[in-house]
Design a protein around this motif. Structure first.
Motif, PDB file in Angstrom:
ATOM      1  N   VAL A   1      37.393  29.054  58.878  1.00 16.19           N
ATOM      2  CA  VAL A   1      37.756  30.526  58.691  1.00 16.19           C
ATOM      3  C   VAL A   1      38.737  30.380  57.624  1.00 16.19           C
ATOM      4  N   THR A   2      38.326  31.279  56.683  1.00 19.40           N
ATOM      5  CA  THR A   2      39.134  31.283  55.195  1.00 19.40           C
ATOM      6  C   THR A   2      39.914  32.451  55.128  1.00 19.40           C
ATOM      7  N   VAL A   3      40.980  32.373  54.733  1.00 16.48           N
ATOM      8  CA  VAL A   3      41.846  33.786  54.236  1.00 16.48           C
ATOM      9  C   VAL A   3      42.209  33.671  52.695  1.00 16.48           C
ATOM     10  N   PRO A   4      41.302  34.122  51.888  1.00 13.22           N
ATOM     11  CA  PRO A   4      41.442  34.027  50.446  1.00 13.22           C
ATOM     12  C   PRO A   4      42.926  34.758  50.214  1.00 13.22           C
ATOM     13  N   ASP A   5      43.508  34.754  48.881  1.00 12.15           N
ATOM     14  CA  ASP A   5      44.609  35.411  48.635  1.00 12.15           C
ATOM     15  C   ASP A   5      44.340  36.397  47.689  1.00 12.15           C
ATOM     16  N   ARG A   6      43.215  36.558  47.192  1.00  6.50           N
ATOM     17  CA  ARG A   6      42.761  37.432  46.322  1.00  6.50           C
ATOM     18  C   ARG A   6      41.136  37.472  46.343  1.00  6.50           C
ATOM     19  N   TRP A   7      40.614  38.757  45.855  1.00  6.70           N
ATOM     20  CA  TRP A   7      39.263  38.974  45.744  1.00  6.70           C
ATOM     21  C   TRP A   7      38.834  39.483  44.536  1.00  6.70           C
ATOM     22  N   ALA A   8      37.446  39.048  44.192  1.00  7.88           N
ATOM     23  CA  ALA A   8      37.205  39.593  42.869  1.00  7.88           C
ATOM     24  C   ALA A   8      35.357  40.066  43.223  1.00  7.88           C
ATOM     25  N   MET A   9      35.142  40.708  42.228  1.00  9.93           N
ATOM     26  CA  MET A   9      33.695  40.831  42.219  1.00  9.93           C
ATOM     27  C   MET A   9      32.803  40.394  40.934  1.00  9.93           C
ATOM     28  N   PRO A  10      32.404  39.170  41.087  1.00 10.09           N
ATOM     29  CA  PRO A  10      31.738  38.501  39.701  1.00 10.09           C
ATOM     30  C   PRO A  10      30.638  38.983  39.213  1.00 10.09           C
ATOM     31  N   MET A  11      29.811  39.914  39.988  1.00  8.42           N
ATOM     32  CA  MET A  11      28.581  40.413  39.355  1.00  8.42           C
ATOM     33  C   MET A  11      28.479  41.721  38.993  1.00  8.42           C
TER      34      MET A  11
ATOM     35  N   THR B   1      21.639  33.173  30.452  1.00  9.08           N
ATOM     36  CA  THR B   1      21.604  34.456  31.238  1.00  9.08           C
ATOM     37  C   THR B   1      22.244  35.677  30.702  1.00  9.08           C
ATOM     38  N   GLY B   2      23.293  35.378  29.803  1.00 13.19           N
ATOM     39  CA  GLY B   2      23.840  36.391  28.963  1.00 13.19           C
ATOM     40  C   GLY B   2      25.058  37.274  30.121  1.00 13.19           C
ATOM     41  N   LEU B   3      24.991  36.712  31.304  1.00  9.32           N
ATOM     42  CA  LEU B   3      25.604  37.435  32.431  1.00  9.32           C
ATOM     43  C   LEU B   3      27.357  37.420  32.233  1.00  9.32           C
ATOM     44  N   PHE B   4      28.013  38.164  31.534  1.00 11.62           N
ATOM     45  CA  PHE B   4      29.417  37.976  31.506  1.00 11.62           C
ATOM     46  C   PHE B   4      30.261  38.751  32.495  1.00 11.62           C
ATOM     47  N   MET B   5      31.018  38.194  33.188  1.00 12.84           N
ATOM     48  CA  MET B   5      31.971  38.840  34.320  1.00 12.84           C
ATOM     49  C   MET B   5      32.917  39.876  33.562  1.00 12.84           C
ATOM     50  N   ARG B   6      33.022  41.095  34.015  1.00 12.98           N
ATOM     51  CA  ARG B   6      33.924  41.993  33.606  1.00 12.98           C
ATOM     52  C   ARG B   6      34.855  42.619  34.826  1.00 12.98           C
ATOM     53  N   LYS B   7      35.735  43.210  34.344  1.00 15.37           N
ATOM     54  CA  LYS B   7      36.810  43.943  35.275  1.00 15.37           C
ATOM     55  C   LYS B   7      36.224  45.141  35.836  1.00 15.37           C
ATOM     56  N   ASN B   8      36.821  45.765  36.742  1.00 11.23           N
ATOM     57  CA  ASN B   8      36.704  46.899  37.425  1.00 11.23           C
ATOM     58  C   ASN B   8      37.728  48.011  36.899  1.00 11.23           C
TER      59      ASN B   8
ATOM     60  N   ASP C   1      40.945  40.867  39.726  1.00 11.26           N
ATOM     61  CA  ASP C   1      41.323  40.080  41.271  1.00 11.26           C
ATOM     62  C   ASP C   1      41.986  41.306  42.002  1.00 11.26           C
ATOM     63  N   TYR C   2      41.906  41.462  43.192  1.00 14.84           N
ATOM     64  CA  TYR C   2      42.513  42.305  43.945  1.00 14.84           C
ATOM     65  C   TYR C   2      43.425  41.583  44.986  1.00 14.84           C
ATOM     66  N   PRO C   3      44.542  41.303  44.440  1.00 14.45           N
ATOM     67  CA  PRO C   3      45.496  40.383  45.543  1.00 14.45           C
ATOM     68  C   PRO C   3      45.530  40.978  46.796  1.00 14.45           C
ATOM     69  N   VAL C   4      45.664  39.949  47.966  1.00 12.95           N
ATOM     70  CA  VAL C   4      45.759  40.698  49.310  1.00 12.95           C
ATOM     71  C   VAL C   4      47.351  40.831  49.473  1.00 12.95           C
ATOM     72  N   ASP C   5      47.609  41.558  50.445  1.00  9.13           N
ATOM     73  CA  ASP C   5      49.057  41.880  50.712  1.00  9.13           C
ATOM     74  C   ASP C   5      49.939  40.715  51.048  1.00  9.13           C
TER      75      ASP C   5
ATOM     76  N   LEU D   1      35.996  46.618  50.055  1.00 11.34           N
ATOM     77  CA  LEU D   1      37.346  47.116  50.559  1.00 11.34           C
ATOM     78  C   LEU D   1      38.660  47.079  49.978  1.00 11.34           C
ATOM     79  N   ALA D   2      38.690  46.035  49.184  1.00  8.99           N
ATOM     80  CA  ALA D   2      39.819  45.679  48.397  1.00  8.99           C
ATOM     81  C   ALA D   2      40.152  46.618  47.326  1.00  8.99           C
ATOM     82  N   HIS D   3      38.980  47.099  46.617  1.00 15.41           N
ATOM     83  CA  HIS D   3      39.068  48.044  45.533  1.00 15.41           C
ATOM     84  C   HIS D   3      39.344  49.603  46.128  1.00 15.41           C
ATOM     85  N   VAL D   4      39.114  49.875  47.409  1.00 14.79           N
ATOM     86  CA  VAL D   4      39.323  51.178  47.889  1.00 14.79           C
ATOM     87  C   VAL D   4      40.727  51.226  48.399  1.00 14.79           C
ATOM     88  N   ALA D   5      41.218  49.798  48.999  1.00 15.57           N
ATOM     89  CA  ALA D   5      42.518  49.861  49.294  1.00 15.57           C
ATOM     90  C   ALA D   5      43.409  50.076  48.157  1.00 15.57           C
TER      91      ALA D   5
END
Length: 356
Positions: A125-135, A185-192, A208-212, A290-294
């Motif tokens: 069971v993982t508890v990451p300290d941040r989340w991202a959307m690489p696609m 592929t030319g797929l460059f990750m970008r920020k939101n 990155d969206y850091p968790v609390d 969810l992290a983005h909405v939070a």
């Protein structure tokens, strides 16, 4: 002087209504349905949500646009629980619905994910300290840095920004290996882009969206009991069906980056790319939304994700089958969520001014 003076009781009711309306219009009163402060729990996996709901006391169901939100008390915490359904879009919609209709002071995402780090195992069971959307990407024609606005790597004229590493340089695009050579592929990750009360009116960009930090500190001290065999592994005679047990003892893994995308990842090369470039630990389809909405609403969050397989792994191995067939996936994930809620209640009770 009014033409039609109201009786005392009617005046009191009118004043109460006005006060309620004023509260709802305030920044902190997102509670169209229920205004009691709660921990909001969003689950992406139905069986695990069922476990959490069954443990909830004084349950009440609210159906909002077809979605079932369950309020009550779980391990001493006032909660509201909802099943989001799979995907970035569903997680975004349901999380915002929850924040609009209930007074959610903390958010918890709980569910199943694919592993990215090959050192981890099915059942962990993982508890990451941040989340991202690489696609969330800029899809270029090749592996050269895009320059649509003139300068290399500048996307400002499009209202976009490329994701960057610790060195401040854009992250490298994904390259696919084939029998005929590499394919760019030319797929460059970008920020939101995200706009909230803190950064308005300009808004800002995030990768990155850091968790609390407070919730993460509590999670680091958890010692939940994690099982190798799910409840369905028990035979009628009391013996255990070993085929419904994972080989390695599951662990709680706190830290690192989690990633979410609107795809089911079944590509080993892309998984390796995420681990190499982002040091990602886990991949799924809901938490970063969810992290983005939070973040947009100023609500602290954390996420717990049990590993169901190695995302993009070759074949459906025995551990993956055991995880789902035995019910181990939902049991271990729920065990961590419940352990966190127990610890969170005690943590809150130790705070200055807390009611004893």
């Amino acid at each position: 002087m009014t033409l039609f003076p109201l009786p005392r009781r009617a005046r009191s009711m009118a004043l109460a209504l006005l006060a309620c309306l004023a509260a709802v219009s305030g920044a902190q009163a997102r509670c169209l349905t229920d205004c009691r402060p709660r921990v909001g729990i969003v689950s992406a996996f139905g069986a695990e949500a069922d476990i959490l709901v069954s443990e909830t006391r004084s349950r009440r169901t609210h159906v909002i646009n077809g979605k079932r939100f369950t309020t009550g008390t779980l391990r001493g915490n006032p909660v509201v629980i909802v099943l989001s359904g799979v995907s970035i879009v569903n997680a975004t919609m349901v999380t915002q619905q929850m924040l609009d209709h209930f007074r959610v002071e903390r958010l918890v995402m709980s569910g199943i994910a694919g592993g990215v780090n090959p050192a981890n195992h099915v059942g962990d069971v993982t508890v990451p300290d941040r989340w991202a959307m690489p696609m969330e990407v800029f899809w270029n024609a090749d592996a050269k840095l895009p320059a649509p606005c003139g300068a290399t790597g500048d996307l400002a004229c499009l209202g976009l920004q490329l994701a960057t590493g610790p060195d401040g340089k854009p992250l490298p695009p994904f390259t696919l290996s084939t029998p005929h050579g590499p394919v760019e592929t030319g797929l460059f990750m970008r920020k939101n882009y995200v706009l909230n009360a803190a950064n308005a009116p300009a808004g800002g960009f995030m990768f990155d969206y850091p968790v609390d930090a407070e919730m993460l500190a509590v999670a680091r001290d958890l010692q939940p009991v994690l099982e190798r065999c799910g409840p369905k592994a028990k035979r009628a005679d009391g013996s255990t069906d070993a085929s419904m047990c994972v080989k390695q003892q599951p662990r709680l893994l706190v830290g690192g980056r989690g990633v979410s995308a609107p795809v089911f990842l079944a590509n080993a090369q892309y998984r390796a790319y995420l681990h190499e470039v982002l040091q990602a630990q886990t991949f799924e389809m809901e938490t970063a939304a969810l992290a983005h909405v939070a973040h947009a609403n100023g609500v602290p969050y954390i996420a717990f994700r049990s590993l169901s397989d190695l995302a993009g792994g070759e074949g459906f191995d025995a551990d993956v089958g055991a995880l789902f067939a035995s019910g181990l996936a939902e049991v271990n994930e729920a065990a961590v969520t419940l352990a966190f809620l127990d610890a969170w209640r005690l943590h809150k009770q130790r705070q200055p001014g807390a009611k004893r």
